[in-house]
Scaffold this motif. Structure first.
Motif, PDB file in Angstrom:
ATOM      1  N   ARG A 133      42.564  -3.010  18.565  1.00 37.74           N
ATOM      2  CA  ARG A 133      42.822  -2.395  19.131  1.00 37.74           C
ATOM      3  C   ARG A 133      44.787  -2.284  18.890  1.00 37.74           C
ATOM      4  NH1 ARG A 133      42.865  -2.917  25.261  1.00 37.74           N
ATOM      5  NH2 ARG A 133      44.772  -2.147  26.356  1.00 37.74           N
ATOM      6  N   VAL A 134      45.029  -3.695  18.326  1.00 36.81           N
ATOM      7  CA  VAL A 134      46.458  -3.655  17.326  1.00 36.81           C
ATOM      8  C   VAL A 134      46.965  -2.500  16.532  1.00 36.81           C
ATOM      9  CG1 VAL A 134      47.732  -4.678  16.254  1.00 36.81           C
ATOM     10  CG2 VAL A 134      46.478  -5.973  17.207  1.00 36.81           C
ATOM     11  N   ALA A 135      45.877  -1.813  15.866  1.00 32.61           N
ATOM     12  CA  ALA A 135      45.912  -0.909  15.242  1.00 32.61           C
ATOM     13  C   ALA A 135      46.672   0.806  15.884  1.00 32.61           C
ATOM     14  CB  ALA A 135      44.939   0.380  14.319  1.00 32.61           C
ATOM     15  N   ALA A 136      45.581   0.068  17.658  1.00 31.06           N
ATOM     16  CA  ALA A 136      45.801   1.848  18.216  1.00 31.06           C
ATOM     17  C   ALA A 136      47.335   1.475  18.855  1.00 31.06           C
ATOM     18  CB  ALA A 136      44.696   1.966  19.033  1.00 31.06           C
ATOM     19  N   HIS A 137      47.825   0.434  18.974  1.00 31.39           N
ATOM     20  CA  HIS A 137      49.253   0.066  19.774  1.00 31.39           C
ATOM     21  C   HIS A 137      50.241   1.063  19.366  1.00 31.39           C
ATOM     22  CE1 HIS A 137      51.326  -1.560  22.621  1.00 31.39           C
ATOM     23  NE2 HIS A 137      51.992  -2.201  22.322  1.00 31.39           N
ATOM     24  N   PRO A 138      50.623   1.557  20.214  1.00 33.97           N
ATOM     25  CA  PRO A 138      52.077   3.071  19.594  1.00 33.97           C
ATOM     26  C   PRO A 138      53.482   2.490  19.567  1.00 33.97           C
ATOM     27  CG  PRO A 138      51.863   2.451  22.312  1.00 33.97           C
ATOM     28  CD  PRO A 138      50.103   2.273  21.854  1.00 33.97           C
ATOM     29  N   ALA A 139      53.489   0.701  20.039  1.00 30.85           N
ATOM     30  CA  ALA A 139      54.715   0.360  19.641  1.00 30.85           C
ATOM     31  C   ALA A 139      55.210  -0.253  19.019  1.00 30.85           C
ATOM     32  CB  ALA A 139      55.274  -0.120  21.390  1.00 30.85           C
ATOM     33  N   PRO A 140      56.255  -0.805  18.497  1.00 27.52           N
ATOM     34  CA  PRO A 140      56.503  -1.777  17.301  1.00 27.52           C
ATOM     35  C   PRO A 140      56.866  -3.102  17.640  1.00 27.52           C
ATOM     36  CG  PRO A 140      58.894  -0.475  17.976  1.00 27.52           C
ATOM     37  CD  PRO A 140      57.661   0.107  18.261  1.00 27.52           C
ATOM     38  N   PHE A 141      56.332  -4.105  17.455  1.00 28.84           N
ATOM     39  CA  PHE A 141      56.558  -5.385  17.630  1.00 28.84           C
ATOM     40  C   PHE A 141      56.373  -6.602  16.613  1.00 28.84           C
ATOM     41  CE2 PHE A 141      51.764  -4.812  16.949  1.00 28.84           C
ATOM     42  CZ  PHE A 141      51.402  -5.831  16.392  1.00 28.84           C
ATOM     43  N   ALA A 142      56.740  -7.399  16.873  1.00 30.26           N
ATOM     44  CA  ALA A 142      56.393  -8.939  16.029  1.00 30.26           C
ATOM     45  C   ALA A 142      56.163  -9.574  15.775  1.00 30.26           C
ATOM     46  CB  ALA A 142      58.245  -9.075  15.568  1.00 30.26           C
ATOM     47  N   LEU A 143      54.822 -10.191  14.463  1.00 33.03           N
ATOM     48  CA  LEU A 143      54.493 -11.788  15.172  1.00 33.03           C
ATOM     49  C   LEU A 143      54.632 -12.567  14.130  1.00 33.03           C
ATOM     50  CD1 LEU A 143      51.511 -12.664  16.892  1.00 33.03           C
ATOM     51  CD2 LEU A 143      50.305 -11.343  14.398  1.00 33.03           C
ATOM     52  N   PHE A 144      55.174 -13.298  14.747  1.00 28.71           N
ATOM     53  CA  PHE A 144      55.738 -14.588  13.811  1.00 28.71           C
ATOM     54  C   PHE A 144      54.442 -15.633  13.867  1.00 28.71           C
ATOM     55  CE2 PHE A 144      58.849 -13.001  15.834  1.00 28.71           C
ATOM     56  CZ  PHE A 144      60.632 -13.137  14.255  1.00 28.71           C
ATOM     57  N   LEU A 145      54.000 -15.804  12.982  1.00 30.99           N
ATOM     58  CA  LEU A 145      52.872 -17.299  12.345  1.00 30.99           C
ATOM     59  C   LEU A 145      53.423 -18.226  11.004  1.00 30.99           C
ATOM     60  CD1 LEU A 145      49.985 -14.801  11.318  1.00 30.99           C
ATOM     61  CD2 LEU A 145      50.610 -15.565  13.283  1.00 30.99           C
ATOM     62  N   ASP A 146      53.887 -19.457  11.554  1.00 27.63           N
ATOM     63  CA  ASP A 146      54.245 -20.279  11.328  1.00 27.63           C
ATOM     64  C   ASP A 146      53.045 -21.349  10.785  1.00 27.63           C
ATOM     65  OD1 ASP A 146      56.679 -22.189  10.824  1.00 27.63           O
ATOM     66  OD2 ASP A 146      56.658 -22.459  11.867  1.00 27.63           O
ATOM     67  N   ASP A 147      53.420 -22.662   9.847  1.00 28.85           N
ATOM     68  CA  ASP A 147      52.353 -23.274   8.998  1.00 28.85           C
ATOM     69  C   ASP A 147      51.602 -22.648   8.198  1.00 28.85           C
ATOM     70  OD1 ASP A 147      54.569 -24.783   9.616  1.00 28.85           O
ATOM     71  OD2 ASP A 147      53.474 -25.751  11.491  1.00 28.85           O
ATOM     72  N   PHE A 148      52.276 -21.382   7.873  1.00 35.10           N
ATOM     73  CA  PHE A 148      50.764 -20.978   7.227  1.00 35.10           C
ATOM     74  C   PHE A 148      49.234 -21.604   6.204  1.00 35.10           C
ATOM     75  CE2 PHE A 148      47.626 -17.294   5.698  1.00 35.10           C
ATOM     76  CZ  PHE A 148      47.737 -16.806   6.604  1.00 35.10           C
ATOM     77  N   GLU A 149      50.199 -22.134   5.854  1.00 38.56           N
ATOM     78  CA  GLU A 149      49.433 -22.941   5.107  1.00 38.56           C
ATOM     79  C   GLU A 149      48.592 -23.523   5.128  1.00 38.56           C
ATOM     80  OE1 GLU A 149      52.965 -25.415   6.665  1.00 38.56           O
ATOM     81  OE2 GLU A 149      52.300 -23.666   5.517  1.00 38.56           O
ATOM     82  N   ALA A 150      48.524 -24.267   6.742  1.00 38.15           N
ATOM     83  CA  ALA A 150      47.154 -25.104   6.885  1.00 38.15           C
ATOM     84  C   ALA A 150      46.274 -24.136   7.402  1.00 38.15           C
ATOM     85  CB  ALA A 150      47.552 -25.374   8.540  1.00 38.15           C
ATOM     86  N   LEU A 151      46.073 -22.605   7.435  1.00 33.04           N
ATOM     87  CA  LEU A 151      45.127 -21.788   6.851  1.00 33.04           C
ATOM     88  C   LEU A 151      44.178 -22.110   5.649  1.00 33.04           C
ATOM     89  CD1 LEU A 151      44.112 -20.085   9.721  1.00 33.04           C
ATOM     90  CD2 LEU A 151      45.070 -17.753   8.954  1.00 33.04           C
TER      91      LEU A 151
END
Length: 915
Positions: A133-151
């Motif tokens: 669904r994300v790949a098919a989305h036609p518009a740009p956006f920004a996704l922020f992931l903080d504290d990634f070292e927890a993953l």
């Protein structure tokens, strides 16, 4: 407060959160400090990085990663670019919880995404539905992931990696992490799709330090004092902040600044201690005694402190800007800044070590009262309160095991076993052995089983577990001959009312029966194991029994049924967030193999991205071989031979490291197949001679081992013989093997034997027999959709297939004529002309020359180059590095005997390779 829309979206998410947990705080960016300064230079670099799919801010704690990300986020919002935020924590290592949080975050960017995911229960199904669904989305956006070292869960990291690959044009992922995450950073860097912001770029300049200290903090400092402080802290934001707090209300700031130097942890400790010393005794006591908590709310803090004023103190600390981060919109939940929490715990251990057990016990009781056993046990263990922790573990251990929480259990139980604390709890030793088996592999668990057998505990349940473990561990380490008699004997002795143990042993028996070719028995054991388990009571067993039946379906040629069963198996292992996907690799990897067989390469690759890191840690031979061979074939299909070879080298290395000779030999067999496809015949023969003990292969050929059901030494030798002009020598052996496979109902193996035999007959000038042999293979394969079995054989089979397409009467038997013709058309990618037989043969031979001349990836490069795309544009369209494009163009020039792109395009058009 979340809007009504957000509440609705979250309610539509899968049941992926533990009871009482909420997502709201994770999805809300932290509140900015009143004293922060604009990080203009760093932010401008990020704003200008429009081509980057991943922006990685990497630095230790206290360098201002989150502050910078907040400013970028605000800038994006102001300019109208949709942006969303997710703060990660340790709980997100439960994949379904992570997916719930990720889906809720992305739902703020892509309307309707959450509701479109209804009905997707398994982690892979949900992940790829979201990614699609994300790949098919036609518009740009920004996704922020903080504290990634927890993953830390490789499956969750793999999902993020796949999300990056599938981001639409103009979309970006902005990640803050203390280390370099396993997100394919090198590959993204090579493709120009990565912007890295490192500690040196996050350090404050002297001008920024001056602005912060004198303007924002209002300190009366001389320029030389600012310069000295900037030099001693090396622009470290956290140290500058702490220094500013220490400098408040000091009469002689210059003297204070001259009193320390450097920006290491000792300075931070000194500065924070100075901050702490200036608080009231009440506030200091609160900070220290609540530092052991990962979440702060008034009720929990009251319980730990034995008081009733925590709500007031939490608000006071937040107003004082003392490293408090609100987690709820109503300011009812908080956490400490990670660096500050670490310092406070150090101080607590230094000055009040005797109180730590009591504080943990109080927290454990609070969680117990709310029926949250995992944090309750966690705090009890931290308190050293084994009188409470061990009974709680005994009460919940088997339930957690059945839910698949093997990493958590092994982390808890490892130190308890070493200390001897488990001696009085044999059932926990059993749980520990199971958990280690599926977290770190059967070889590590075998040592624990040896200790259990030495003790020979008389408890019948413990003995039943021991009896079931031994044959399972043997079968998972490729010691099949030893496992078979032990499993039969154990099944007779184990009480049938022990559903978990009996179910595991019956799954083991099902797989051993499959290997022995006793398919009816295999299905009977899988049915018995499944009948003992409700999906939610033991998803682990249910998942493995479904996978065992699907393995029989695959072997006997029922591909469609196998895919359906494996989808259920993968979903059954992750019904909610607290259930790990670790055991599901035993179903997820076979599902990837089945999808690959059906020609669904993209879905197969996505599964492997999730499950290969898991299976490498557990190191179970069948899944190791299947996953790496399929991934290598997918890479080769794309023309990425470097990646294909890397995957095979990794498999070979694991085989050497673990002493698994069949794993090493299987990696080399696949390399032989790929060398033959590239017409590198001498190298293929040399590699074939290194494929292991021929006696081992004689044994393997007689067994239905899933990773070598088709690919064996004899088949590789037959392929080499057909390619090198020795087809006549292998026709009789191939017929013999085909008859044996048909008698044994090994239809998947029989399919490839028919395809090889058709090629051998064709090379031996028995073309009519070759076409008829292929016709039978097509009639059987079209019903189940076995696409890759044909495509993986290469150009010669396509020649014979074209001849078959020109004789449609040959495929009209068994009532599947039209279906078979459509299947052939799919394989050929376009309908073949209905030409006379002789003309069709000639056309087929001509097509063979062109197909063998250029790879599929080279043809794709040519077609895109014909559109006038530059090398950079080609690289972006093909998702490869620009250097890879140049390599493809160079190879094309060599093969077409041309000297430039223009000449290559002209030659390709003359040959009919492009329009």
């Amino acid at each position: 407060m979340p809007t009504g829309l957000e509440t609705t979206q979250q309610s539509r998410l899968p049941a992926a959160l533990p009871r009482g947990a909420t997502l709201g705080p994770k999805l809300t960016p932290p509140q900015p400090s009143a004293f922060e300064i604009a990080r203009t230079e760093v932010c401008e670099r990020i704003f200008a990085a429009g081509a980057a799919k991943l922006v990685l801010l990497r630095a230790p704690a206290g360098f201002g990663k989150t502050t910078t990300m907040l400013q970028v986020h605000e800038r994006f919002v102001q300019t109208g670019l949709p942006a969303a935020w997710l703060t990660l924590d340790r709980a997100d290592n439960d994949v379904m919880r992570f997916l719930a949080a990720l889906t809720a975050t992305l739902s703020r960017l892509i309307p309707g995404l959450a509701s479109s995911q209804e009905g997707h229960s398994g982690p892979d199904e949900l992940a790829f539905a979201v990614i699609d669904r994300v790949a098919a989305h036609p518009a740009p956006f920004a996704l922020f992931l903080d504290d990634f070292e927890a993953l830390q869960n490789p499956a969750a990291i793999g999902i993020v990696s796949e999300l990056i690959e599938q981001l639409p044009r103009g979309a970006q992922l902005i990640v803050g992490s203390r280390g370099v995450p396993e997100l394919g950073v090198g590959r993204l860097r090579a493709r120009g799709r990565l912007l890295e912001v490192e500690p040196a770029q996050l350090r404050f300049s002297e001008a920024e330090a001056d602005d912060f200290l004198r303007q924002r903090r209002g300190l009366q400092l001389a320029p030389d004092d600012v310069r000295r402080l900037h030099r001693s802290t090396e622009g470290w934001a956290a140290a500058l902040w702490l220094a500013s707090v220490s400098l408040e209300n000091r009469d002689d700031p210059g003297r204070f600044i001259a009193g320390f130097s450097g920006s290491n942890a000792a300075v931070v400790e000194y500065l924070v201690e100075d901050v702490l010393a200036r608080q009231s005794a009440e506030v200091r006591g609160f900070l220290l005694r609540t530092s052991l908590l990962n979440e702060l709310n008034a009720s929990l803090c009251d319980a730990v402190r034995g008081s009733d004023d925590s709500e007031h103190l939490l608000r006071t600390l937040e107003q004082a800007h003392l490293f408090m981060i609100p987690l709820q919109g109503d300011h009812s939940q908080y956490r400490y800044h990670g660096m500050f929490a670490e310092f406070l715990r150090t101080q607590l251990a230094r000055h009040h070590a005797d109180e730590i057990p009591r504080l943990h016990r109080a927290a454990s009781r609070w969680y117990d009262e709310r029926r949250r056993p995992v944090p309750a046990i966690e705090h009890a263990l931290a308190a050293g309160d084994l009188d409470h922790a061990l009974p709680a573990l005994a009460a919940h251990g088997q339930e957690l095991l059945e839910e698949g929480r093997v990493r958590l259990l092994s982390r808890w139980l490892d130190p308890l076993l070493e200390s001897g604390a488990l001696d009085a709890y044999p059932i926990l030793q059993v749980v520990h052995a199971w958990a280690v088996c599926f977290a770190r592999g059967p070889r590590a668990a075998a040592q624990l089983l040896d200790r259990l057998e030495e003790r020979a505990d008389p408890d019948p349940e413990v003995r039943a577990h021991r009896l079931a473990m031994r044959p399972l561990f043997l079968s998972l380490t490729d010691r099949i001959d030893e496992a078979m008699p032990l499993s039969t004997a154990a099944l007779e002795e184990i009480p049938q009312d022990l559903a978990f143990v009996s179910g595991f042993l019956e799954v083991c028996m099902a797989n051993l029966a499959l290997i022995a070719g006793r398919f009816h028995d295999a299905l009977r054991f899988a049915d018995a194991a499944r009948s003992r388990q409700q999906v939610r009571s033991s998803p682990f067993n249910f998942s493995l029994s479904e996978a065992a039946e699907a393995a029989v379906d695959m072997t006997q040629g029922r591909l469609r049924k196998a895919i359906a069963g494996l989808r259920i198996a993968v979903s059954a292992g992750a019904m909610d967030a607290i259930r790990s996907t670790n055991g599901n690799a035993l179903a997820g990897i076979p599902l990837a193999q089945a999808l690959y067989e059906a020609g669904q390469l993209e879905q197969a690759e996505r599964l492997l991205v999730v499950y290969i890191p898991l299976i490498r840690g557990v190191c179970i031979p069948e899944e190791l071989m299947i996953s790496h061979v399929v991934m290598a074939r997918i890479a080769a299909d794309r023309g990425d031979m470097e990646r294909a070879e890397q995957v095979l080298v990794e498999l070979e290395h694991i085989g050497h490291r673990e002493g698994l000779t069949r794993v090493v030999a299987t990696a080399r067999l696949e390399r032989v197949r790929q060398l033959l496809m590239a017409d590198r015949l001498a190298q293929a023969r040399s590699e074939l001679d290194r494929c292991g003990d021929k006696a081992m292969w004689q044994r393997v050929t007689k067994l239905s081992l899933r990773a070598n059901e088709v690919e064996t030494y004899d088949l590789a030798l037959a392929r080499w013989s057909v390619r090198t002009g020795h087809a006549a020598e292998v026709i009789r052996p191939l017929r013999t093997e085909l008859e044996a496979a048909e008698r044994a109902q090994r239809e998947r193996r029989a399919l490839t034997l028919r395809l090889l035999l058709a090629q051998a007959l064709y090379r031996d000038d028995q073309r009519n027999k070759a076409v008829r042999m292929l016709a039978r293979a097509v009639r059987l394969a079209c019903v189940e959709g076995y696409v890759r079995a044909f495509q993986d054989e290469g150009a010669l089979l396509m020649v014979i297939l074209r001849e078959l397409r020109a004789q449609p009467d040959l495929v009209h038997e068994d009532g599947h004529g039209e279906e078979a013709l459509a299947f052939i058309d799919r394989l050929l990618r376009e309908p073949a002309p209905r030409a006379p037989v002789a003309d069709a043969a000639l056309a087929g031979e001509a097509a063979s020359v062109d197909n063998e001349l250029l790879t599929r990836k080279e043809l794709q490069v040519l077609r895109l180059a014909a559109e006038g795309l530059s090398n950079d544009a080609l690289a972006e369209r093909l998702f490869v590095a620009e250097t890879t494009v140049r390599t493809h163009l160079r190879n094309i020039n060599v093969k077409l005997d041309t000297r430039s792109r223009v000449e290559a395009l002209a030659a390709a058009r003359r040959r009919g390779l492009i329009g």
